[in-house]
Design a protein around this motif. Structure first.
Motif, PDB file in Angstrom:
ATOM      1  N   VAL A   7      66.844   7.946  30.782  1.00 43.22           N
ATOM      2  CA  VAL A   7      65.435   7.543  30.875  1.00 43.22           C
ATOM      3  C   VAL A   7      64.969   7.166  29.465  1.00 43.22           C
ATOM      4  N   PRO A   8      65.330   5.968  28.966  1.00 44.64           N
ATOM      5  CA  PRO A   8      65.035   5.613  27.577  1.00 44.64           C
ATOM      6  C   PRO A   8      63.550   5.489  27.254  1.00 44.64           C
ATOM      7  N   THR A   9      62.715   5.044  28.197  1.00 43.14           N
ATOM      8  CA  THR A   9      61.291   4.906  27.902  1.00 43.14           C
ATOM      9  C   THR A   9      60.627   6.261  27.687  1.00 43.14           C
ATOM     10  N   LEU A  10      61.103   7.267  28.371  1.00 41.76           N
ATOM     11  CA  LEU A  10      60.565   8.615  28.193  1.00 41.76           C
ATOM     12  C   LEU A  10      60.874   9.116  26.785  1.00 41.76           C
ATOM     13  N   GLN A  11      62.031   8.760  26.275  1.00 38.25           N
ATOM     14  CA  GLN A  11      62.393   9.132  24.912  1.00 38.25           C
ATOM     15  C   GLN A  11      61.515   8.401  23.896  1.00 38.25           C
ATOM     16  N   VAL A  25      52.994   2.798  25.327  1.00 36.72           N
ATOM     17  CA  VAL A  25      54.255   3.280  24.736  1.00 36.72           C
ATOM     18  C   VAL A  25      54.980   2.145  24.033  1.00 36.72           C
ATOM     19  N   ALA A  26      55.028   0.968  24.659  1.00 40.33           N
ATOM     20  CA  ALA A  26      55.735  -0.166  24.065  1.00 40.33           C
ATOM     21  C   ALA A  26      55.068  -0.623  22.767  1.00 40.33           C
ATOM     22  N   LEU A  71      62.409  -1.470  23.403  1.00 29.29           N
ATOM     23  CA  LEU A  71      63.746  -0.905  23.546  1.00 29.29           C
ATOM     24  C   LEU A  71      64.727  -1.542  22.557  1.00 29.29           C
ATOM     25  N   LEU A  72      64.607  -2.850  22.362  1.00 29.31           N
ATOM     26  CA  LEU A  72      65.485  -3.539  21.423  1.00 29.31           C
ATOM     27  C   LEU A  72      65.207  -3.132  19.979  1.00 29.31           C
ATOM     28  N   SER A  73      63.956  -2.786  19.690  1.00 24.60           N
ATOM     29  CA  SER A  73      63.560  -2.487  18.318  1.00 24.60           C
ATOM     30  C   SER A  73      63.735  -1.027  17.933  1.00 24.60           C
ATOM     31  N   GLY A  74      63.544  -0.122  18.887  1.00 26.42           N
ATOM     32  CA  GLY A  74      63.581   1.283  18.494  1.00 26.42           C
ATOM     33  C   GLY A  74      64.099   2.247  19.533  1.00 26.42           C
TER      34      GLY A  74
END
Length: 347
Positions: free
Chosen positions: A247-251, A158-159, A237-240
């Motif tokens: 739950v930001p990673t799920l988004q 994901v990252a 997370l910082l980039s997009g």
């Protein structure tokens, strides 16, 4: 527990799985400890990597060295009896609070992505964790050791996918909760709070191999692999990422592809489970000799489930930094104990 066939990667995977929980896999933990500091968060990650590698290697090596007489009260071993007793009580409280966070994280993930009632996700996780506990620690180690690398792989996917889509753009002046006043103390606190409840589990894990060097390598590889993944997700997370999500990673996964969002939601639940299960084992081990008390486990799970209906992000912001401050003293005790042992081994 005699598992002398444990590989370095197997022990590293179990270490990673213990640390990775709802806070990590959801991204909420990474936002509050690292991303919120922008570029400074990168320095915090480096600090955490050094500390977690040192702690993991030291504790697993100590567990291997003492496998024939593994201390029932490891906090007293490192801190002395008076302070060790205090840490035993505080650790039990911390582990219970973390169990609450894990169950709340499961509820938050299913609520935010699938619009299911918060209670359903937390109830599902509570039942699953208790069933695992009833199966015994050996089975538990087998399960979490395999889950850890899977979570790392999907989190990295994901990252990297996000960074491929957006490129690397380090956002600054992020309006999000901060776990600490500045980036360097945040890096220390992240390692300290993870160490606070990990000592019994990591020593028991290290006791499963006959090689002290192999046990130490498992801890070092685990710490570095974990923080390498944190670095990639922090950059993503910082980039997009939109850090206002619970739950930001799920988004992030959903923005890559709908099926990635569904798949990552399952991986997220595995991450929560892989931390909650060992923590229930550890806290029950403090209440019932050798962790074989199923009634205490059932009662603790029920109480954690009730408290898990509180907001997930607020629980992370309250419990983890407070625990980190308590864990700082434990890091000092471990360092002093290790220096003393090294001095005794010198001719």
């Amino acid at each position: 527990m005699q598992q002398k066939s444990n590989s370095v990667w197997g022990m590293a995977g179990a270490y990673i799985a213990f640390v990775i929980g709802s806070g990590f896999a959801s991204g909420q933990e990474i936002v509050q400890f690292y991303a919120t500091f922008g570029r400074g968060g990168l320095g915090a990650i480096a600090i955490s990597a050094v500390l977690l590698s040192w702690v993991g290697g030291s504790l697993m090596a100590a567990g291997c060295q003492m496998r024939q007489c593994l201390p029932a009260r490891p906090y007293r071993l490192f801190c002395g009896k008076p302070l060790g007793i205090v840490f035993e009580w505080l650790t039990s409280i911390y582990l219970f609070c973390t169990l609450v966070v894990m169950y709340s994280g499961a509820g938050a993930a299913l609520q935010e992505y699938y619009a299911l009632p918060h209670l359903w996700g937390s109830l599902f996780m509570a039942v699953l964790v208790f069933v695992t506990y009833a199966g015994g620690f050996r089975r538990l180690t087998d399960i979490v050791g395999h889950i850890g690398p899977i979570i790392i792989a999907f989190t990295l996917a994901v990252a990297v996918g996000t960074l491929w889509r957006t490129g690397i753009h380090i956002a600054e002046n992020i309006q999000a909760a901060k776990a600490a006043p500045n980036w360097w103390s945040s890096g220390i606190l992240y390692a300290a709070y993870n160490v606070f409840g990990a000592i019994p589990f990591l020593m028991a894990l290290g006791s499963g191999t006959a090689s002290r060097k192999k046990a130490a390598a498992g801890g070092i590889v685990g710490g570095l692999s974990l923080m390498g993944t944190v670095l990639c997700m922090d950059l993503a997370l910082l980039s997009g990422g939109d850090m206002h999500y619970t739950v930001p990673t799920l988004q992030l996964a959903h923005e890559l592809a709908g099926w990635m969002g569904v798949l990552y939601s399952l991986i997220l639940l595995c991450g929560i489970y892989s931390t909650a299960a060992p923590m229930l084992w550890t806290v029950c081990g403090n209440m019932a000799r050798q962790g074989d008390g199923k009634w205490p486990a059932a009662l603790l799970s029920a109480a954690a489930l009730a408290l898990a209906q509180l907001p997930f992000d607020r629980l992370v912001a309250l419990i983890y930094p407070c625990t980190g401050y308590m864990g700082l003293l434990l890091l000092v005790c471990l360092a002093v104990w290790q220096l003393r042992k090294n001095k005794e081994r010198q001719p």
